[in-house]
Design a protein around this motif. Sequence first.
Motif, PDB file in Angstrom:
ATOM      1  N   ALA A 168       0.834  -1.209   0.000  1.00  0.00           N
ATOM      2  CA  ALA A 168       0.000   0.000   0.000  1.00  0.00           C
ATOM      3  C   ALA A 168       0.867   1.259   0.000  1.00  0.00           C
ATOM      4  N   ARG A 169       1.990   1.220   0.721  1.00  0.00           N
ATOM      5  CA  ARG A 169       2.905   2.366   0.750  1.00  0.00           C
ATOM      6  C   ARG A 169       3.517   2.604  -0.633  1.00  0.00           C
ATOM      7  N   VAL A 170       3.961   1.529  -1.283  1.00  0.00           N
ATOM      8  CA  VAL A 170       4.535   1.644  -2.632  1.00  0.00           C
ATOM      9  C   VAL A 170       3.468   2.180  -3.591  1.00  0.00           C
ATOM     10  N   GLU A 171       2.277   1.605  -3.530  1.00  0.00           N
ATOM     11  CA  GLU A 171       1.195   2.058  -4.401  1.00  0.00           C
ATOM     12  C   GLU A 171       0.896   3.531  -4.178  1.00  0.00           C
ATOM     13  N   SER A 172       0.858   3.963  -2.948  1.00  0.00           N
ATOM     14  CA  SER A 172       0.568   5.361  -2.624  1.00  0.00           C
ATOM     15  C   SER A 172       1.608   6.305  -3.221  1.00  0.00           C
ATOM     16  N   HIS A 173       2.884   5.949  -3.094  1.00  0.00           N
ATOM     17  CA  HIS A 173       3.948   6.796  -3.651  1.00  0.00           C
ATOM     18  C   HIS A 173       3.828   6.897  -5.173  1.00  0.00           C
ATOM     19  N   LEU A 174       3.607   5.771  -5.824  1.00  0.00           N
ATOM     20  CA  LEU A 174       3.505   5.784  -7.287  1.00  0.00           C
ATOM     21  C   LEU A 174       2.228   6.491  -7.745  1.00  0.00           C
ATOM     22  N   ARG A 175       1.131   6.268  -7.040  1.00  0.00           N
ATOM     23  CA  ARG A 175      -0.140   6.939  -7.379  1.00  0.00           C
ATOM     24  C   ARG A 175       0.036   8.460  -7.285  1.00  0.00           C
ATOM     25  N   VAL A 217       1.971   9.680 -10.272  1.00  0.00           N
ATOM     26  CA  VAL A 217       1.145   9.666 -11.496  1.00  0.00           C
ATOM     27  C   VAL A 217       0.181  10.846 -11.479  1.00  0.00           C
ATOM     28  N   GLU A 218      -0.517  11.018 -10.362  1.00  0.00           N
ATOM     29  CA  GLU A 218      -1.477  12.124 -10.257  1.00  0.00           C
ATOM     30  C   GLU A 218      -0.775  13.471 -10.321  1.00  0.00           C
ATOM     31  N   GLY A 219       0.445  13.530  -9.801  1.00  0.00           N
ATOM     32  CA  GLY A 219       1.237  14.764  -9.858  1.00  0.00           C
ATOM     33  C   GLY A 219       1.592  15.174 -11.280  1.00  0.00           C
ATOM     34  N   ARG A 220       1.514  14.240 -12.179  1.00  0.00           N
ATOM     35  CA  ARG A 220       1.748  14.530 -13.598  1.00  0.00           C
ATOM     36  C   ARG A 220       0.448  14.841 -14.320  1.00  0.00           C
ATOM     37  N   GLY A 221      -0.622  14.946 -13.566  1.00  0.00           N
ATOM     38  CA  GLY A 221      -1.915  15.286 -14.161  1.00  0.00           C
ATOM     39  C   GLY A 221      -2.586  14.124 -14.863  1.00  0.00           C
ATOM     40  N   ILE A 222      -2.176  12.918 -14.558  1.00  0.00           N
ATOM     41  CA  ILE A 222      -2.755  11.730 -15.186  1.00  0.00           C
ATOM     42  C   ILE A 222      -3.818  11.157 -14.253  1.00  0.00           C
ATOM     43  N   CYS A 223      -4.996  10.937 -14.787  1.00  0.00           N
ATOM     44  CA  CYS A 223      -6.097  10.379 -14.015  1.00  0.00           C
ATOM     45  C   CYS A 223      -5.823   8.902 -13.726  1.00  0.00           C
ATOM     46  N   VAL A 224      -6.005   8.528 -12.480  1.00  0.00           N
ATOM     47  CA  VAL A 224      -5.856   7.118 -12.125  1.00  0.00           C
ATOM     48  C   VAL A 224      -7.230   6.468 -12.258  1.00  0.00           C
ATOM     49  N   ASP A 225      -7.476   5.940 -13.457  1.00  0.00           N
ATOM     50  CA  ASP A 225      -8.733   5.246 -13.719  1.00  0.00           C
ATOM     51  C   ASP A 225      -8.629   3.812 -13.203  1.00  0.00           C
ATOM     52  N   SER A 226      -9.644   3.002 -13.436  1.00  0.00           N
ATOM     53  CA  SER A 226      -9.634   1.634 -12.907  1.00  0.00           C
ATOM     54  C   SER A 226      -8.479   0.819 -13.484  1.00  0.00           C
ATOM     55  N   GLU A 227      -8.156   1.039 -14.760  1.00  0.00           N
ATOM     56  CA  GLU A 227      -7.043   0.299 -15.371  1.00  0.00           C
ATOM     57  C   GLU A 227      -5.718   0.682 -14.713  1.00  0.00           C
ATOM     58  N   MET A 228      -5.457   1.981 -14.577  1.00  0.00           N
ATOM     59  CA  MET A 228      -4.199   2.422 -13.959  1.00  0.00           C
ATOM     60  C   MET A 228      -4.161   1.992 -12.494  1.00  0.00           C
ATOM     61  N   ALA A 273      11.611  -4.184 -15.514  1.00  0.00           N
ATOM     62  CA  ALA A 273      11.036  -4.959 -16.620  1.00  0.00           C
ATOM     63  C   ALA A 273       9.623  -5.442 -16.294  1.00  0.00           C
ATOM     64  N   CYS A 274       9.258  -5.441 -15.030  1.00  0.00           N
ATOM     65  CA  CYS A 274       7.924  -5.895 -14.616  1.00  0.00           C
ATOM     66  C   CYS A 274       6.900  -4.771 -14.510  1.00  0.00           C
ATOM     67  N   VAL A 275       7.315  -3.533 -14.668  1.00  0.00           N
ATOM     68  CA  VAL A 275       6.379  -2.408 -14.568  1.00  0.00           C
ATOM     69  C   VAL A 275       5.460  -2.445 -15.798  1.00  0.00           C
ATOM     70  N   PRO A 276       4.142  -2.457 -15.606  1.00  0.00           N
ATOM     71  CA  PRO A 276       3.232  -2.441 -16.755  1.00  0.00           C
ATOM     72  C   PRO A 276       3.526  -1.237 -17.656  1.00  0.00           C
ATOM     73  N   ALA A 277       3.461  -1.443 -18.963  1.00  0.00           N
ATOM     74  CA  ALA A 277       3.854  -0.419 -19.940  1.00  0.00           C
ATOM     75  C   ALA A 277       3.143   0.918 -19.721  1.00  0.00           C
ATOM     76  N   LYS A 278       1.848   0.882 -19.465  1.00  0.00           N
ATOM     77  CA  LYS A 278       1.106   2.133 -19.281  1.00  0.00           C
ATOM     78  C   LYS A 278       1.600   2.891 -18.044  1.00  0.00           C
ATOM     79  N   LEU A 279       1.871   2.181 -16.967  1.00  0.00           N
ATOM     80  CA  LEU A 279       2.405   2.792 -15.764  1.00  0.00           C
ATOM     81  C   LEU A 279       3.806   3.320 -16.006  1.00  0.00           C
ATOM     82  N   HIS A 280       4.612   2.549 -16.686  1.00  0.00           N
ATOM     83  CA  HIS A 280       5.995   2.967 -16.985  1.00  0.00           C
ATOM     84  C   HIS A 280       5.986   4.272 -17.791  1.00  0.00           C
ATOM     85  N   ARG A 281       5.171   4.324 -18.822  1.00  0.00           N
ATOM     86  CA  ARG A 281       5.097   5.531 -19.655  1.00  0.00           C
ATOM     87  C   ARG A 281       4.623   6.742 -18.859  1.00  0.00           C
ATOM     88  N   ALA A 282       3.714   6.516 -17.921  1.00  0.00           N
ATOM     89  CA  ALA A 282       3.171   7.624 -17.133  1.00  0.00           C
ATOM     90  C   ALA A 282       4.246   8.334 -16.315  1.00  0.00           C
TER      91      ALA A 282
END
Length: 185
Positions: free
Chosen positions: A114-121, A124-135, A171-180
């Motif tokens: 949960a801590r890792v997810e929170s930092h990454l979320r 992502v949001e700090g870049r103005g990217i919406c965290v939809d259900s897929e993200m 190498a395990c980071v999902p492509a959409k997350l990596h690009r974000a």
Amino acid sequence: MSHHFIELPDGYKMRMRIMHAVDRPIREMTVEAICEKAGVSRQTFYNHFPSRRDLALWYSSFCDEHTLREIGRNMTWREGFEAYFELLRREKSFLEYTLDRMEQRREERLTAAARVESHLREAVEGRGICVDSEMGFYLRAFSGMFVSAVSDWLNSGMSKDPATMARYVEACVPAKLHRALESDA
């Protein structure tokens, strides 16, 4: 790997002094023994940590805060992961004494994920990217996998060097997350 300035939190030096007093498995040490070895009072210990078990939790949070939280801000994925694994490797003895290899509780793993997810979320949001259900799914799935990979690495005695682990995990980071969170540079 580039080097980034880490602003040390209040109490860092004292927490590290207490942490470095752990010289055998934590379950074999009392708070009194840790305090005696660190040359601090019990009050000082409890001003910095709620219990013995919280030493490793604090250090893990410190590593997350100063590496994983910076991915997409001041560090690339690789730099953040490599810095994370390097910070853990620097405290290998301490981590071996404080982490019960076979007894890492489910709730501790969930808290770490949960801590890792929170930092990454937040990044992502700090870049103005919406965290939809897929993200959101990618964030949760990657965070759980990351915690498992770190746990496996710790249990293996840190058998791979930090650069290799950083490469494997990236190498395990999902492509959409990596690009974000790719660097703008």
